[in-house]
Every structure is written in C-alpha cells, then in structure tokens.
Design an enzyme around this catalytic site. Structure first.
Site, mmCIF file in Angstrom:
data_model
loop_
_atom_site.group_PDB
_atom_site.id
_atom_site.type_symbol
_atom_site.label_atom_id
_atom_site.label_comp_id
_atom_site.label_asym_id
_atom_site.label_seq_id
_atom_site.Cartn_x
_atom_site.Cartn_y
_atom_site.Cartn_z
ATOM 1 N N ASP A 1 5.850 2.578 -2.349
ATOM 2 C CA ASP A 1 6.206 1.641 -1.174
ATOM 3 C C ASP A 1 4.774 1.258 -0.699
ATOM 4 O O ASP A 1 3.676 1.605 -1.038
ATOM 5 C CB ASP A 1 6.610 2.655 0.112
ATOM 6 C CG ASP A 1 7.899 3.310 -0.267
ATOM 7 O OD1 ASP A 1 9.099 2.666 -0.585
ATOM 8 O OD2 ASP A 1 7.964 4.559 -0.359
ATOM 9 N N ASP B 1 2.861 0.114 2.901
ATOM 10 C CA ASP B 1 2.592 0.439 4.246
ATOM 11 C C ASP B 1 1.686 -0.400 4.812
ATOM 12 O O ASP B 1 0.446 -0.457 4.184
ATOM 13 C CB ASP B 1 2.453 1.903 4.762
ATOM 14 C CG ASP B 1 3.830 2.732 4.202
ATOM 15 O OD1 ASP B 1 4.830 2.217 4.073
ATOM 16 O OD2 ASP B 1 3.285 3.848 4.047
ATOM 17 N N ASP C 1 -3.446 12.186 8.167
ATOM 18 C CA ASP C 1 -3.373 13.528 7.798
ATOM 19 C C ASP C 1 -4.746 13.817 6.719
ATOM 20 O O ASP C 1 -5.609 14.433 7.082
ATOM 21 C CB ASP C 1 -2.159 13.961 7.113
ATOM 22 C CG ASP C 1 -1.705 12.925 6.254
ATOM 23 O OD1 ASP C 1 -2.389 11.993 5.641
ATOM 24 O OD2 ASP C 1 -0.421 13.085 5.676
#
Length: 475
Positions: free
Chosen positions: A96, A98, A175
């Site tokens: 993907d 982003d 994160d």
C-alpha cells in the site's frame, strides 16, 4: 515587641516574593514545555536528497503519485510515509501507499471527488482509483491528553485521537523510527526526524518515545514489533524489546475483533513459523491462543508443536508460491490440540465420540472468540475440517463417495496429511485417499468393496435408508 518585628519582616519577605514573580513573568523567558522540548528535537531533522537514497518515482504507484502531485498543486504539503517508504528503501514492492499531508480530511475531499472520509479514532481520507485505495492522513498533533478531541483510557490506551498538527508533530506520534520516514514530492528527498535512516541501515527496529508509555497507549504495538522484526529481518532495539516481557497482559484490554485482524496479519504473511516462535518467546502467543499455549506447555510429547510448525510451514510455502491462504485452515490447526483434549475428556466421561467432538468444538470456540472474534463463516469452516477427520477412516461402501462430495473435503484431506506427517494420523490412510481421488470408477469400486466374507453389505453400493412412517392420528 520581638513578635511584632518578626511579623513585619515576614510581610516584607512575602511582598518581595510577589514582586519578584511579577517581574519574572513579564521579563523572563518561560521554561520550555514538553512539546517545546520535542520541537527542539524536531528542528534537528535530517534531509536526505535524492542522491543519498534509492527511492525512484518509477517504483511508486501511479495513483499515489497523482495524489501527491494534486495535493502539491493545490498548495498543500504531501509526503509518502510509513511502510511504503520503508519497503522502497529495502527494494521491496510496497503493498500500500500512504500519504501524509497538512490538508484536513475535508480539504482532501475538496481536491478529490473520488474520496471518502472514514474513521472515528482518527479520521482519514481514502482516495479511490478502481480497486486501489490511497490512504491520506492529516498530520497528527501532539496535544495533551486533556484535549476534548483526544480520549485516553485510565490504563493509558488511546481511545480516540482527532488532534491535527504539523509534520514536526506528526513524526513523534508514529510507532517505529523506520516507519517515520517521509518522502517529499517537492524535491524527492527523504525527511528523517528520528534517526530512522540509520536504524534502517543497521537493521534495527526501535520504538519512538518511551516504550512503556507507547505500549500502554496501544498494546497492539507489541504485536506489530514482532511482525515487523520478523518480516524485515530486523532486530529489536533493547529498549523496545525489554518492556514486552512484562506488558503482554495489556493485550487483554484490546477488542477481540482487532486481535483477530492482527492474528491474521501475524500468521498469514509468509513468516508464520518465525512469528510463532517469537510470540512464544515474549509470552504474547499465550495472550492470543491461551488454550493452545497451555497444551504446548503441558504435553509430554512434541506432536502438538510439530503439527503446528508443519501447518505454519505449509502456509508460508503457499504464500511464497503466490497461492491463496484460507484463515480457517490455519486457525483449525492452531486449535486442534485443545479440541482433541476436550473431546477425549468427554469421551472418558461416557459421551459418544461424535457428540463429544461437537460439544468440545463449542467449548473451545466459545472461549477463543472472546479473545479473537472469528466470524461465524470461519468457525463453521473450522468445524467442517475437524468433523471430517473421523470420517476418513470409513473406506467401505458409499461413505467415501459422500465424503468426496463435501465442500471442505480438500481442506480436510490436506489437514489429514499434516496430521500424518507429524504422527497424528495413519500415513496408509492418507495414501488410500490419495489413490482414491485419482482412481477411475472401476478402481474406486474395488477400493470401497467390503472385505471378503461381508458380501451381503452391498459391495460398495450406496446404502438405502428406510423412511419411518408417520404415526397415525388418534381416532
């Protein structure tokens, strides 16, 4: 008299203190807040120009480039961020793409007509290009937990977070350092605030911020740490690794539906064996599959573990070959030993074998779905695979033909093969079914014929069942 002088002296001291505070407030520089200290760190961002990294626009999805360019044209900042940048730097094809931007979700929707705003915990914009979706997230801010747009549970979990901010603030909300790299479409550079490029070069996975706090904000980060470390072949930074041993219990606070999704990501991504071993090492597997972990801890022989490893190896091999993976098959393998033990206990108590397995399945699944909320169609498929196992031993008459027509026959047969490979089923039985599937009709009749001396049983012809007559109504 002395008492009066002391009282007047205290008044003078108090007035001096008040005056001092007043002038300090006006003229002195305020002490920096936590966010300002963080901002000081942010100012030390390192920019890697195009000549110092390997990312090329030719590697980036055409639709992702469209989103970046159109946001740029609308005078917004736009960056590729997260796993796609990390994977591009590794020379991998991202799953993907982003995008992070300073445009709000509503502003993104104004730029793209093919856009939908989703999410409650943090609103996102999804831009649709046929089957491809480009996720666009507004930079997240570093507001305090008292903000009315940010809700924190008493145990430290972040329940809702719709605080928007700047790129500099957004970095510190991500994160891991290797997931906090930003590819700037304006000059094709990579922006690094956290030392992610260096960690990337050293193959180290390091959590941003205080690990204890970050794990409490979202305990699923412990599972993500394991998943990324295995997937990337990285080692966990000691500060990132150490708290996992003591904070595994925090996963009990996570909704079962979310843990189910995370379990699929852990075990169906082509690295199931290493992931399983690492989860057990940190005590996380027991949080996801407590019944299975208990069996692995208490069994005297190694068959349950061998069977699980073989099932995971099978899934990893299928993933590597580009074949489809069915979650129910692996989940059935993960819970097979708890089912066996529960059924055996019921059989010893006098229950019929078939009923015992049905009740054991209800018992095992009802406990598991409270932890990982498996959908009904998954649990039903698991039951089908389980219940067909005992039917494989019936190789005479019409039963093999009926079993062959079952929708889950192939999955159940593969399951039987795995059991045989690890000592849990008869290899000769597997061989019989392998030959039966490939045989022509004449050979099948011979294979299903009853042993000599039982010719009266029909020599493999389908058994006919009588229908019971309905009782007559009383006169």
């Amino acid at each position: 008299m002395a008492h009066t002088h002391n009282k007047q002296g205290l008044k003078i001291i108090y007035r001096v203190i008040v005056i001092f505070k007043f002038f300090k407030k006006i003229f002195s520089v305020n002490e920096p807040t936590a966010s300002e200290v963080e901002a000081g760190q942010e100012s030390r961002a390192k920019i890697y120009p195009r000549s110092e990294h390997c990312i090329s626009r030719a590697q980036i999805s055409e639709n992702a480039l469209k989103v970046l360019q159109r946001l740029k044209k609308a005078d917004y900042d736009a960056y590729l961020v997260g796993g796609c940048v990390r994977d591009l730097l590794l020379g991998r094809e991202p799953k993907d793409f982003d995008v992070a931007t300073n445009a709000s979700p509503e502003q993104v929707k104004q730029v793209f007509r093919n856009c939908r705003i989703i999410g409650r915990r943090f609103r996102l914009a999804h831009v649709f290009f046929g089957r491809e979706i480009i996720e666009v997230a507004t930079f997240r801010g570093s507001e305090t937990a008292e903000s009315d747009r940010q809700v924190v549970h008493e145990d430290g979990r972040l329940l809702r977070d719709n605080v928007f901010g700047t790129l500099e603030e957004d970095v510190w909300r991500r994160d891991f350092t290797v997931n906090a790299l930003y590819y700037n479409i304006r000059d094709f550079s990579v922006v690094d605030y956290t030392g992610g490029m260096q960690d990337h070069a050293n193959a180290v996975l390091r959590l941003i911020g205080d690990p204890d706090v970050r794990y409490r904000e979202d305990p699923v980060r412990m599972l993500r740490a394991i998943r990324f470390a295995v997937k990337l072949g990285f080692t966990l930074h000691p500060d990132t690794e150490q708290p996992i041993h003591t904070q595994a219990e925090l996963l009990k606070s996570i909704p079962a539906a979310r843990l189910y999704d995370e379990a699929l990501k852990l075990f169906l991504a082509g690295y199931g064996v290493q992931t399983f071993e690492m989860l057990r090492h940190f005590g996380l597997f027991a949080m996801l599959f407590p019944d299975t972990d208990k069996c692995l801890e208490t069994q005297d022989h190694d068959f349950p573990r061998l069977f699980l490893i073989r099932a995971l190896e099978n899934s990893d091999s299928r993933f590597a070959d580009g074949k489809s993976l069915t979650p129910y098959f692996l989940l059935a393998a993960l819970l097979w030993e708890p089912l066996q033990l529960a059924a055996e206990k019921r059989i010893q108590q006098g229950e019929h074998e078939t009923i015992a397995y049905q009740n054991a399945a209800n018992e095992v699944l009802s406990r598991q779905i409270k932890i990982t909320a498996m959908p009904r169609h998954i649990t039903q498929s698991m039951r089908d695979v389980w219940f067909l196992q005992n039917k494989f031993s019936k190789t005479f008459g019409a039963r093999p033909y009926r079993l062959l027509e079952q929708p889950k026959f192939r999955a159940a047969y593969d399951f039987l093969q795995l059991r045989a490979e690890t000592g849990g089923a008869d290899p000769q039985l597997v061989d019989w079914w392998t030959r039966f599937q490939a045989a022509d009709e004449d050979l099948r009749r011979k294979m299903t014929a009853p042993p000599k001396g039982n010719a009266s049983k029909g020599k493999g012809k389908p058994r006919r069942y009588r229908t019971r007559k309905k009782p007559e109504a009383p006169q």
